[in-house]
Every structure is written in C-alpha cells, then in structure tokens.
Scaffold this active site. Sequence first.
Site, PDB file in Angstrom:
ATOM      1  N   THR A 162       6.930  -2.934   4.288  1.00  0.00           N
ATOM      2  CA  THR A 162       6.949  -1.473   4.155  1.00  0.00           C
ATOM      3  C   THR A 162       5.599  -0.847   4.474  1.00  0.00           C
ATOM      4  O   THR A 162       5.501   0.369   4.605  1.00  0.00           O
ATOM      5  CB  THR A 162       7.380  -1.055   2.742  1.00  0.00           C
ATOM      6  OG1 THR A 162       6.423  -1.542   1.793  1.00  0.00           O
ATOM      7  CG2 THR A 162       8.761  -1.611   2.404  1.00  0.00           C
ATOM      8  N   ALA A 188       7.437  -2.886  -3.428  1.00  0.00           N
ATOM      9  CA  ALA A 188       8.203  -3.039  -2.193  1.00  0.00           C
ATOM     10  C   ALA A 188       7.530  -4.101  -1.337  1.00  0.00           C
ATOM     11  O   ALA A 188       6.321  -4.310  -1.408  1.00  0.00           O
ATOM     12  CB  ALA A 188       8.255  -1.712  -1.439  1.00  0.00           C
ATOM     13  N   CYS A 189       8.307  -4.779  -0.514  1.00  0.00           N
ATOM     14  CA  CYS A 189       7.768  -5.897   0.262  1.00  0.00           C
ATOM     15  C   CYS A 189       6.683  -5.436   1.234  1.00  0.00           C
ATOM     16  O   CYS A 189       6.580  -4.248   1.574  1.00  0.00           O
ATOM     17  CB  CYS A 189       8.898  -6.618   0.996  1.00  0.00           C
ATOM     18  SG  CYS A 189       9.436  -5.818   2.513  1.00  0.00           S
ATOM     19  N   LEU A 190       5.882  -6.387   1.697  1.00  0.00           N
ATOM     20  CA  LEU A 190       4.739  -6.076   2.553  1.00  0.00           C
ATOM     21  C   LEU A 190       5.148  -5.407   3.863  1.00  0.00           C
ATOM     22  O   LEU A 190       4.358  -4.670   4.458  1.00  0.00           O
ATOM     23  CB  LEU A 190       3.955  -7.356   2.852  1.00  0.00           C
ATOM     24  CG  LEU A 190       3.237  -7.988   1.654  1.00  0.00           C
ATOM     25  CD1 LEU A 190       2.688  -9.352   2.025  1.00  0.00           C
ATOM     26  CD2 LEU A 190       2.126  -7.083   1.135  1.00  0.00           C
TER      27      LEU A 190
END
Length: 251
Positions: A170, A166-168
Amino acid sequence: MTLQDFFRENNKVALGFSGGVDSSYLLYAATKYGADVQAYFVKSQFQPEFELEDARRLADEVGAGLCIMELDALCDPDVARNPEDRCYYCKNNVFGNILAQAAKDGYSVIIDGTNASDDASDRPGTRALAEMKVRSPLRECGLTKDDVRRLSREAGLFTWNKPSYACLATRIPHGEEITDDKLHRVEGAENVLRMMGFSDFRVRKRGDTGLIQVPECQMVSVIRLREEIALGIRPYFEKIALDLEGRKAHD
C-alpha cells in the site's frame, strides 16, 4: 449469533492469520470456545518481520497451532503491476494457498478476521474472499473494530491496542510496478521510525522520496528528531518529506 454459537456450529476451522487485532482475537475466541483451529500465516514480501513475530507470540500465548507458509507475492503479474484492485488478486493468491494447504490438513471451513466495521464495498479483497467462500465470524456476529479491541483488552491479549497495519504494497502508488527493492526500501525506512518509538505511521514511496505520515499527535516529535530520522532513512530514500496533514487511518 455470538462467536460461541459460531464455533459451536463450526468446531473445526482454518484461520487466515495476520497477527493483527482482529485475527488475533478470533484465534483466541476459537480456542476459548473449544474449536479445533489451525492458524495459517502467509509470509511474503508484503509483510514485515514484526508481523510474523507477533503472530508467533499470539499463537503461543493462546496455545494454537500455527502454520507459516512462504509465498512470493510478486509471482502473480496482476499483483506486481499494482492496479487499483490489486488486493483482489493478492487475496486470491494468499487464500488460494491457504485453502489448498488447509484441505490437505483436513480443514474445510476457512475463516478470516474481517470485522463489522470493514467496508466491503470499498475492498476488492473482500470480493475475492466471498468468491472463495471464506467466512468472517466477526462480521457475521456484528463485532466492530472497537468491540474487538475492547474484548481483546478484557482477554489480556497484547494485540488489543496494536495499530491497524496495511501491507507494505500500500506504500507504492497504484499503477507503479511493485518490486522487491521498493518493498525493502519501505520496510527499512519504517523500521527506523519503529525503533525510535513511533507508532501507527507510514513511509510511502513517491518517486525517490520517502513520504512520512504520522498521526498529528506525533508530528512534533518527528520535527524534533528530524536529523536523526533523516540519517536513518537516507540509505533507503534519496529525499524525505513529511505529510503535514497527518496520517489518515484508512490504509
């Protein structure tokens, strides 16, 4: 419907490409079944450098065109303020730019790597994709994450066992403003763990604390290497903690 059927009916497509398991297999399948496919990787502060490296490697291995688009993810105040539905605004931003560039390049059908295991009811980003009429061939063909990993392994793709990422953004609690500095700190701390051989982990920002989350099977190693980990992460977080419950796979 099979993927072969999909690409027979839609033989000119633009793919929102992340370099992850799902979109990598989708790019491979599009080339395998003879589609004219162009991959678009949107590089923003939310993606660490290794994701771009993986995207380049995969596109090169399958012989697909790759367009890298630079984007300031925080230029949208609705993304920066980090509400519960941040992904809705972020997907609008990312795929809005992909749609615009793809149209200039002559592509009208836009696809993404959402699979049949993804819970659309719990994903604000899925709502944004639906509004923009982005299609998800893996979901349409009933292919789950396990299916995609199996097929990727059979195809010899190096991404077959890549952990979900998941992207940073999150890593920062909803309601706390996202800044470049916070993202830099998270990425730097996670790079320390990555260079030490850990996988499928997160370092979440909790105030001045970096909360390390790893699968239970890696927890003993974290404790054994705690001094080296602390030394590496200290430049990014004043305090360091370990989540003893282990990392959950949902984000």
